[in-house]
Design a protein around this motif. Structure first.
Motif, PDB file in Angstrom:
ATOM      1  N   ALA A 132     -30.121  40.147  -3.673  1.00  0.00           N
ATOM      2  CA  ALA A 132     -29.304  40.934  -4.756  1.00  0.00           C
ATOM      3  C   ALA A 132     -27.976  41.192  -4.120  1.00  0.00           C
ATOM      4  O   ALA A 132     -26.850  41.531  -4.931  1.00  0.00           O
ATOM      5  CB  ALA A 132     -29.823  42.175  -5.296  1.00  0.00           C
ATOM      6  N   MET A 145     -24.168  40.696  -6.358  1.00  0.00           N
ATOM      7  CA  MET A 145     -22.956  42.385  -6.487  1.00  0.00           C
ATOM      8  C   MET A 145     -22.480  42.836  -6.184  1.00  0.00           C
ATOM      9  O   MET A 145     -21.289  42.764  -7.374  1.00  0.00           O
ATOM     10  CB  MET A 145     -24.098  43.432  -6.087  1.00  0.00           C
ATOM     11  N   HIS A 158     -24.575  42.123 -12.432  1.00  0.00           N
ATOM     12  CA  HIS A 158     -25.596  42.986 -12.594  1.00  0.00           C
ATOM     13  C   HIS A 158     -27.248  41.561 -11.839  1.00  0.00           C
ATOM     14  O   HIS A 158     -27.264  40.988 -11.959  1.00  0.00           O
ATOM     15  CB  HIS A 158     -25.767  43.639 -13.775  1.00  0.00           C
ATOM     16  N   VAL A 159     -28.333  42.896 -11.455  1.00  0.00           N
ATOM     17  CA  VAL A 159     -29.633  41.698 -10.811  1.00  0.00           C
ATOM     18  C   VAL A 159     -30.553  42.645 -11.564  1.00  0.00           C
ATOM     19  O   VAL A 159     -30.547  44.009 -11.630  1.00  0.00           O
ATOM     20  CB  VAL A 159     -28.545  42.129  -9.251  1.00  0.00           C
ATOM     21  N   ILE A 209     -34.604  42.906 -10.475  1.00  0.00           N
ATOM     22  CA  ILE A 209     -35.581  41.943  -9.225  1.00  0.00           C
ATOM     23  C   ILE A 209     -36.934  41.944  -9.345  1.00  0.00           C
ATOM     24  O   ILE A 209     -37.484  42.932  -9.340  1.00  0.00           O
ATOM     25  CB  ILE A 209     -35.054  42.878  -8.354  1.00  0.00           C
ATOM     26  N   TRP A 233     -28.612  47.220 -10.630  1.00  0.00           N
ATOM     27  CA  TRP A 233     -30.260  46.359 -10.243  1.00  0.00           C
ATOM     28  C   TRP A 233     -31.087  46.723 -10.826  1.00  0.00           C
ATOM     29  O   TRP A 233     -31.511  48.576 -10.261  1.00  0.00           O
ATOM     30  CB  TRP A 233     -29.957  45.654  -8.614  1.00  0.00           C
ATOM     31  N   ARG A 240     -33.827  52.333  -9.527  1.00  0.00           N
ATOM     32  CA  ARG A 240     -33.598  52.417  -8.215  1.00  0.00           C
ATOM     33  C   ARG A 240     -34.429  53.918  -6.975  1.00  0.00           C
ATOM     34  O   ARG A 240     -34.907  53.205  -6.269  1.00  0.00           O
ATOM     35  CB  ARG A 240     -32.353  52.403  -8.028  1.00  0.00           C
TER      36      ARG A 240
END
Length: 355
Positions: free
Chosen positions: A87, A91, A96-97, A99, A124, A329
């Protein structure tokens, strides 16, 4: 199903790293179906992704996909221990991620990924898709409506019968694989956090009931709040499953059997976004029991339609119009902090305060 139709005109080129069960069932079909994304690439050692999505390019290493300049987002469906490093790499490469759960194996590493957001300007997203289970949406609506009064007890269980370690055996055959606490635990904990927030304290008992299981294959987990006790559990020897949800409040109770049908239908070939994919059969509707002036009333409550595509709808709106993430997050960080408290509780045999 309501979908964002890419009103901004922006399409997000997206790649998927890993094409096991998660990548094949929970991610690729939804990225492909959503009008705001273009499924452009995969990292996989096999050939199935190329057969199912012939327009996407296939890469054999993660470093290769990082170098694809026009790729804006990468979905990580790789083993848990790789998530954090991949990740952060993604970035830093301008991607963008998304997960898969668990986003990390400890809260310290999750904190590193949060710091990387400020460092890179990329975002993320924790894939906690079961906020869009129809049964959970129904429970959430009932609680917020006040029909149950003050919630005093909330129980949520995943009961399964898997007496032999099979798919994704690395989770159980390795001490560091995480086991069921890191597999089903993130879903159960996330739903509790969505409803009740951060608990005051945590108690947990972990089980290793199969002979070959080195990591936990079952758990009993309690989250304590000022007025509510949350009981979460999962196991692999439940040939006769108990209720999926039990909610007791000062005005009544709600009991719900059966699990959200989306996973089973997707595994059986139902296309992402197909009508009624998340619609539950009437026989699985939950029962609401309320008491007013001594009169007991029971009624079946239709289950709201689940929709995992809403996760990717929310991600699209966050990236293109600044919408607030449905799963933050910080929620994922708290999830791991609760998991760590659970592991400590099991090891020390006591309730652990959440500071």
């Amino acid at each position: 199903m309501n979908l964002t139709t890419a009103k901004s005109g922006h399409i997000i080129p997206t790649g998927i790293a890993g094409f096991g069960f998660s990548g094949k069932v929970f991610h690729a079909p939804f990225v492909h179906a959503h009008p705001g994304y273009r499924l452009s690439a995969f990292v996989t050692t096999g050939n199935e992704a190329a057969q199912l999505y012939p327009s996407a390019k296939i890469y054999r290493s993660f470093k290769e996909i990082l170098a694809v300049e026009d790729l804006e987002m990468i979905v990580l469906c790789t083993p848990h221990p790789l998530h954090v490093s991949q990740a952060i790499e993604a970035m830093r490469a301008g991607k963008h991620v998304v997960i898969e759960k668990p986003v990390a194996m400890n809260s310290r590493d999750a904190g590193k990924m949060i710091s990387a957001v400020s460092e890179t300007g990329r975002q993320w997203f924790p894939y906690h898709n079961r906020r869009w289970d129809g049964d959970f949406l129904t429970v959430r609506q009932l609680i917020s409506s006040g029909v149950l009064g003050q919630i005093v007890e909330f129980r949520s269980h995943f009961d399964r019968y898997n007496p032999v370690v099979g798919r994704a055996g690395w989770r159980y055959l390795d001490d560091d694989g995480g086991g069921t606490l890191f597999d089903l635990g993130p879903h159960l904990i996330d739903q509790a956090v969505a409803l009740f927030g951060k608990p005051d304290s945590v108690w947990c008992k972990l089980y290793r009931q199969r002979k070959e299981s080195k990591a936990s294959d079952g758990f009993d987990l309690k989250l304590f709040y000022p007025e509510t006790t949350v009981s979460l559990g999962a196991g692999v020897f439940m040939a006769e499953p108990g209720p999926r949800f039990v909610v007791h409040g000062t005005k009544g109770s709600f009991v719900k059997y059966g699990t959200d049908p989306q996973e089973a239908r997707l595994k059986n070939g139902r296309k992402a976004g197909a009508p009624a994919t998340g619609r539950e059969l009437k026989k699985h509707y939950g029962t609401l029991t309320t008491v007013s002036d001594g009169v007991i009333k029971r009624q079946r409550i239709p289950t709201l339609e689940g929709n995992y595509l809403s996760f990717y709808d929310n991600v699209y709106n966050v990236l293109t119009s600044g919408q607030t993430p449905e799963v933050s997050r910080e929620d994922a960080l708290l999830n791991l902090q609760i998991t760590e408290a659970a592991i400590r509780s099991d090891a020390e045999g006591r309730v652990i305060a959440m500071v």
